[in-house]
Scaffold this active site. Sequence first.
Site, PDB file in Angstrom:
ATOM      1  CE  LYS A  94      59.924  21.329 117.172  1.00  0.00           C
ATOM      2  NZ  LYS A  94      60.777  21.783 116.218  1.00  0.00           N
ATOM      3  CB  SER A 169      63.171  20.519 119.353  1.00  0.00           C
ATOM      4  OG  SER A 169      62.763  21.470 117.674  1.00  0.00           O
ATOM      5  CB  ILE A 190      68.458  25.780 116.289  1.00  0.00           C
ATOM      6  CG1 ILE A 190      69.559  26.682 116.190  1.00  0.00           C
ATOM      7  CG2 ILE A 190      67.934  24.611 117.086  1.00  0.00           C
ATOM      8  CD1 ILE A 190      68.831  27.618 117.333  1.00  0.00           C
ATOM      9  N   GLY A 191      69.390  22.456 115.509  1.00  0.00           N
ATOM     10  CA  GLY A 191      70.583  21.306 115.777  1.00  0.00           C
ATOM     11  C   GLY A 191      69.852  20.040 114.998  1.00  0.00           C
ATOM     12  N   GLY A 192      69.690  20.044 114.065  1.00  0.00           N
ATOM     13  CA  GLY A 192      68.862  18.505 114.231  1.00  0.00           C
ATOM     14  C   GLY A 192      67.760  18.887 113.788  1.00  0.00           C
ATOM     15  CB  SER A 193      64.811  20.575 115.673  1.00  0.00           C
ATOM     16  OG  SER A 193      65.093  20.742 116.426  1.00  0.00           O
TER      17      SER A 193
END
Length: 478
Positions: A94, A169, A190-193
Site C-alpha cells: 500500500k 483506504s 483506522i476506520g475499516g481500511s
Amino acid sequence: MNDDSSLVSSPPHPAADGAWRSAATVATAIRTGAISSRDYLELLLDRVDRLNPPLNAVVTLDVEHARREADAADRALAEGRHLGPLHGVAMTIKDSFQTIGMRTTSGAPELSEHVAEVDAVPVARLRAAGAVIFGKTNLPIYAGDTQSYNAVFGQTNNPWRLERTPGGSSGGSAAALAAGFTPFELGSDIGGSIRGPASTCGVFGHKPSYGIVPALGQIPGPPGTLTQADIAVAGPMARTVEDLELGLDLLAGPDQWHAPGYRLELPPPRHKDISDYRVAVWFEEASCPIDDRVRERLEAAVEALEAAGATVDREARPDFTFEYATRVFGQLLGAAMCGGFSHQEIEELAERGLREEEEGALAARWASQRHRAWLSANERRLQMRRKWHEFFKEWDAVLLPCLPTTAIPHDHSEPMGARRISVNGEQRPYGEQTLWVGLTGVAYLPATVIPAGVASDGLPVGLQIAGPFLEDRTTLAV
C-alpha cells in the site's frame, strides 16, 4: 460472473493461473525449485501490464530493482542460503507505507515526488522475511476515505465491477489481490481500511489487536513522524487465512523502543475444534441497518458455522449500546485523524463545529476538541474495553457485518459528509460504512474479515469476526 466489466472470476481458480497461488504456496515452490523467484515476478509483472490499466490498482512499479532482488534470491537458494518464510516472493505494498527507493505518496500531491529513504517497520519486516517488493497500490489521499482515488494517481476500480469502488483506504491493495497481481498485501486500518476493502473485493484481511504491529514509517503523519495514531493499525491482507496467519507472525512484535525488554507471545486459538466455539452474532442495529443482500450471505455463514457444531447465540451483547460505542469511536477517530492539521485549520474546524445545522459540524467539533474532552472519551473507551473483556469470558468471538452494503458506485462529490449510500432502497449517511468496523476498532480488538460469498447483485460480501484483545489467533481460527 457474467458482467462484462468484471476482471475476476468467481471464485478465482488457483489451477488456472500460477498468479492465484497463496504466498505460502509460492514460497514453497521457490524453495523447492518448482519456480524461480524471477519467473514468479515476471508472471505477476505480465499480469499487471495486461490487466491493471482499467483497474488502476498498482500505481508505482520498480521493475529493475525487483528483478535484481529476485535474481539475488535465486542465487542465494543456489548457494544453499534461505532468507526467510517469504524468500523470493514478489508482492506489492500500500502506498501509505514508506518503501526504500520507491515513490511513496499516500495519494497527496505535495508528496507526489517523495522517494522514501527508509522502510516503514512493517515493510522492513516483510523484506527481512525475504519478500521482493515490486510495486505500490493506490489509496485515497492520506488514507482518509472509504473509496480509493486521489489527485496523483486517479481512481481505482473494483475488479468485480469497474463502476464500483474497491473500498478504502486499502482499496488498491484489495483490488490487486482480487485481480491476481500480488499474493499478499500490507494494509492499514483506522476506520475499516483493511476490513472494508477485503469485504468489497472478496479477499481476506486481518486488523490486528492495537499496538502489536508497529506502523512507524506510514504516512500520515508526515515522513519522519514517530507517533502511532490512536486506533490505527497495520495488518496483512491475502487470499487465504493461512497467509494472514503467516503475515501476522512476520509483522507482529515490539517496536525498537520496547524490544530490549518486551516480547510478544500471542495465545493460541481458544479451541482446536469448531464445535467447541461459542460465538455471538450481532447483525441487527436500527441505527445502522445492513442491506438484505448482505444479510443473506452473512446468515448463510452463520448457518454453516452452526452446522459445523459451534454454539451460536443471536442475542448475546456486551453491556453497552451500539450507538454509545460508535459515538465514542467517532469522537476518538476525529482526534486521531487531525494530528497533522495546522493550528489555523483546527481553529477553523472549531468554528465550523459551532454551526450545528451545517453538514459535518459534529465531525469538525470532534476534530477540534479540547484535550479534556478526549480524556473523557478515552475513559469511556476504557470502560467499554472492560465490558468487552467480561463479554469474552462467556463468548469466544462475535460475528458482525463489515459494511452495510456491497461495493458502492464511485462518488467523489464534496463535501464527503453529504454523500449517501443506498441500503434496501433507503438513502443512508456515507459515514455508516465505518460504524460496524468502528465498534471493534475503537476497543482495540482483533478482527478478521473472510469472504461470505457473493450477494444477489453479483458482488462479494465479507464477514467480520472479532475477538478478545490480543487473541488474534482465535479470530483467525474461527
